[in-house]
Enzyme design. Structure first.
Site, PDB file in Angstrom:
ATOM      1  N   THR A   1      12.358 -11.807  52.956  1.00  0.00           N
ATOM      2  CA  THR A   1      12.675 -10.378  52.846  1.00  0.00           C
ATOM      3  C   THR A   1      13.569  -9.941  54.000  1.00  0.00           C
ATOM      4  OG1 THR A   1      10.599  -9.951  51.704  1.00  0.00           O
ATOM      5  CG2 THR A   1      11.664  -8.065  52.756  1.00  0.00           C
TER       6      THR A   1
ATOM      7  N   ASN B   1      12.968 -16.318  40.833  1.00  0.00           N
ATOM      8  CA  ASN B   1      11.570 -16.617  41.119  1.00  0.00           C
ATOM      9  C   ASN B   1      10.661 -16.465  39.909  1.00  0.00           C
ATOM     10  OD1 ASN B   1      12.633 -13.961  41.957  1.00  0.00           O
ATOM     11  ND2 ASN B   1      10.485 -13.400  42.134  1.00  0.00           N
TER      12      ASN B   1
ATOM     13  N   CYS C   1       4.804 -10.185  43.458  1.00  0.00           N
ATOM     14  CA  CYS C   1       5.084  -8.987  44.245  1.00  0.00           C
ATOM     15  C   CYS C   1       4.871  -7.725  43.421  1.00  0.00           C
ATOM     16  CB  CYS C   1       6.507  -9.017  44.766  1.00  0.00           C
ATOM     17  SG  CYS C   1       6.954 -10.621  45.393  1.00  0.00           S
TER      18      CYS C   1
ATOM     19  N   GLN D   1      13.783 -19.657  46.502  1.00  0.00           N
ATOM     20  CA  GLN D   1      13.071 -20.519  45.539  1.00  0.00           C
ATOM     21  C   GLN D   1      13.691 -21.904  45.411  1.00  0.00           C
ATOM     22  OE1 GLN D   1      10.206 -19.992  43.972  1.00  0.00           O
ATOM     23  NE2 GLN D   1       9.907 -17.863  44.587  1.00  0.00           N
TER      24      GLN D   1
ATOM     25  N   THR E   1      10.926 -11.792  70.306  1.00  0.00           N
ATOM     26  CA  THR E   1      10.372 -13.074  70.751  1.00  0.00           C
ATOM     27  C   THR E   1      10.119 -13.977  69.546  1.00  0.00           C
ATOM     28  OG1 THR E   1       9.369 -12.015  72.659  1.00  0.00           O
ATOM     29  CG2 THR E   1       8.425 -14.136  71.992  1.00  0.00           C
TER      30      THR E   1
ATOM     31  N   SER F   1      12.827 -19.021  52.978  1.00  0.00           N
ATOM     32  CA  SER F   1      11.511 -18.603  53.446  1.00  0.00           C
ATOM     33  C   SER F   1      10.590 -19.813  53.515  1.00  0.00           C
ATOM     34  CB  SER F   1      10.943 -17.576  52.468  1.00  0.00           C
ATOM     35  OG  SER F   1       9.638 -17.219  52.855  1.00  0.00           O
ATOM     36  N   ALA F   2       9.886 -19.971  54.655  1.00  0.00           N
ATOM     37  CA  ALA F   2       9.098 -21.189  54.877  1.00  0.00           C
ATOM     38  C   ALA F   2       7.935 -21.343  53.899  1.00  0.00           C
ATOM     39  CB  ALA F   2       8.558 -21.196  56.309  1.00  0.00           C
TER      40      ALA F   2
HETATM   41  N1  PLP Z   1      13.438 -13.731  47.464  1.00  0.00           N
HETATM   42  C1  PLP Z   1      12.838 -14.424  46.493  1.00  0.00           C
HETATM   43  C2  PLP Z   1      13.644 -14.968  45.371  1.00  0.00           C
HETATM   44  C3  PLP Z   1      11.455 -14.607  46.526  1.00  0.00           C
HETATM   45  O1  PLP Z   1      10.850 -15.295  45.541  1.00  0.00           O
HETATM   46  C4  PLP Z   1      10.708 -14.066  47.608  1.00  0.00           C
HETATM   47  C5  PLP Z   1       9.228 -14.199  47.662  1.00  0.00           C
HETATM   48  O2  PLP Z   1       8.526 -13.945  46.712  1.00  0.00           O
HETATM   49  C6  PLP Z   1      11.395 -13.368  48.610  1.00  0.00           C
HETATM   50  C7  PLP Z   1      12.756 -13.229  48.509  1.00  0.00           C
HETATM   51  C8  PLP Z   1      10.682 -12.781  49.780  1.00  0.00           C
HETATM   52  O3  PLP Z   1      10.382 -13.762  50.745  1.00  0.00           O
HETATM   53  P1  PLP Z   1       9.218 -13.504  51.815  1.00  0.00           P
HETATM   54  O4  PLP Z   1       7.932 -13.536  51.067  1.00  0.00           O
HETATM   55  O5  PLP Z   1       9.342 -14.627  52.799  1.00  0.00           O
HETATM   56  O6  PLP Z   1       9.492 -12.183  52.460  1.00  0.00           O
END
Ligand code: PLP
Length: 388
Positions: free
Chosen positions: A72, A151, A325, A179, A237, A199-200
């Site tokens: 995000t 996603n 989400c 993804q 940090t 995203s990890a």
């Molecule tokens: N973008 C996509 C395509 C995602 O699937 C997600 C997570 O569901 C995100 C962004 C957001 O990532 P994060 O959960 O690390 O903020």
């Protein structure tokens, strides 16, 4: 009852080797990487090691990798960072209707700040057309943001073609690769993107850490203000254990990705074919071939998505309806709506996403349990009766 986790697209369990790699950085090498004494420098070295692993995974230079608090933040940093840094050139942003909320809501916010956002449609398989991108570009366009793979429905976008269009037009291209990184091979030069988010926690790393890749030539301002960390692109940090975990996850992905993708694709196809063969009025959402190795998104008409999901949960099976989400929302997902599904199909969708610890027995169990749940729900459904 053994739990069957089939929601890897929402989040993945942290790999045991990743946890092991992170542990020393909580209370042994706990120093602030900005400190010049030894235990600060140990942490700094660990961060630079992680940066090298992530850079290697996506074919980037190390100084193009900035650690963030997740996907995000990376999406926000990309859109806002490029928009604000290039507002002398133009105020137009192009994206697609099936992006994650992290992009769509950032676009909405930027509209309140004087930017204009064009939202491109997708075809029935969820594919963006690069000709649509070409036609939407004006002399005010500064950035195009199209996700690498979706996603919810798993459709993989033609980023290489889109990059040809944005390069010709002298416009930046960002891709949300949350993804795809660690799941399918990906190289920022082959893709031709200028910015990329990851995203990890989607690749067996910890939650709350990610990366924004920014090609050297990109004009970007930080939307976080503070210290000089991360080449001035991200103040604050460092989340040292998290970053170390992401680095380890990137290493594991690089070693195991190809074999894993092949294994998971086979299980994915078994699940898709099993459902389509054994349940009437079922359809696959997303592109039939150009899709993530681990994504299964189905509409099973005359059975409500949420009811199927809760019934599966009672059998110990975790999956989702649309996107994690938006699980609190009752509106059908914006992605399924963008495909042109009618409300009945959109409300009867289920997403299974497979991963490293998914076994064939688990898929067999879903194929055993799901048809029974669907029959039970349909027996109670007034919609099916009126259909016949
Ligand atoms: N973008 C996509 C395509 C995602 O699937 C997600 C997570 O569901 C995100 C962004 C957001 O990532 P994060 O959960 O690390 O903020």
């Amino acid at each position: 009852m053994k739990r069957i986790y089939l929601d890897y697209a929402a989040t993945t369990p942290t790999h045991p080797d990743v946890v092991k790699a992170m542990l020393p950085y909580f209370s042994d090498s706990f120093g602030n990487p900005s400190s010049i004494y030894a235990c600060g420098q140990e942490a700094k070295e660990a961060i630079e090691g992680a940066r090298a692993s992530v850079a290697a995974l996506i074919g980037a230079h190390e100084d193009e990798i900035a650690f963030t608090s997740g996907g995000t933040e990376a999406d926000n940093a990309a859109l806002k960072g490029v928009a604000y840094a290039n507002s002398d050139k133009g105020n137009h942003i192009i994206t697609s209707a099936i992006e994650h909320h992290a992009i769509l809501e950032t676009g909405h916010y930027l509209e309140t700040q004087g930017f204009q956002v064009t939202i491109l449609p997708v075809d029935k398989d969820g594919m963006v057309d690069s000709d649509d991108v070409r036609r939407a570009i004006t002399d005010k366009t500064i950035i195009v943001s199209i996700m690498n793979a979706n996603n919810e429905i798993g459709t993989i976008q033609p980023i290489v073609e889109i990059a040809r269009v944005t390069r010709d037009a002298g416009v930046y291209l960002h891709t949300d690769a949350v993804q795809t990184v660690g799941h399918i091979p990906l190289d920022v030069d082959e893709l031709g993107v200028d910015l990329l988010s990851m995203s990890a926690h989607k690749l067996y790393g910890p939650k709350g850490v990610g990366v924004l890749y920014t090609r050297k030539s990109t004009k970007l301002v930080s939307f976080m203000h503070g210290g000089e960390q991360e080449f001035g692109r991200r103040a604050g940090t460092h989340n040292v254990p998290g970053i170390v975990g992401l680095g380890k996850a990137a290493q594991i992905a690089q070693q195991e990705m190809d074999e894993e993708a092949e294994r998971v694709t086979r299980l994915r196809d078994k699940l898709i074919n099993g459902v389509l063969e054994n349940i009437d009025h079922a359809r696959l959402n997303g592109h039939p071939q150009t899709r993530l190795p681990n994504n299964v998104n189905l509409s099973i008409s005359y059975a409500e998505g949420e009811a199927m999901c809760l019934n599966l949960d009672r059998e110990g099976i975790c999956c989702s309806t649309g996107s994690a989400c938006s699980s609190a929302a009752t509106e059908p997902s914006h992605v399924l709506q963008a495909l042109g599904l009618d409300p009945l199909q959109a409300h009867s969708s289920l997403r299974f996403s497979l991963g490293k610890w998914t076994t064939e027995e688990e898929i067999d169990r879903v194929l055993d349990v799901l048809p029974r749940i669907v029959s039970k729900l349909r027996a109670m459904s007034p919609l099916l009766k009126s259909h016949h």
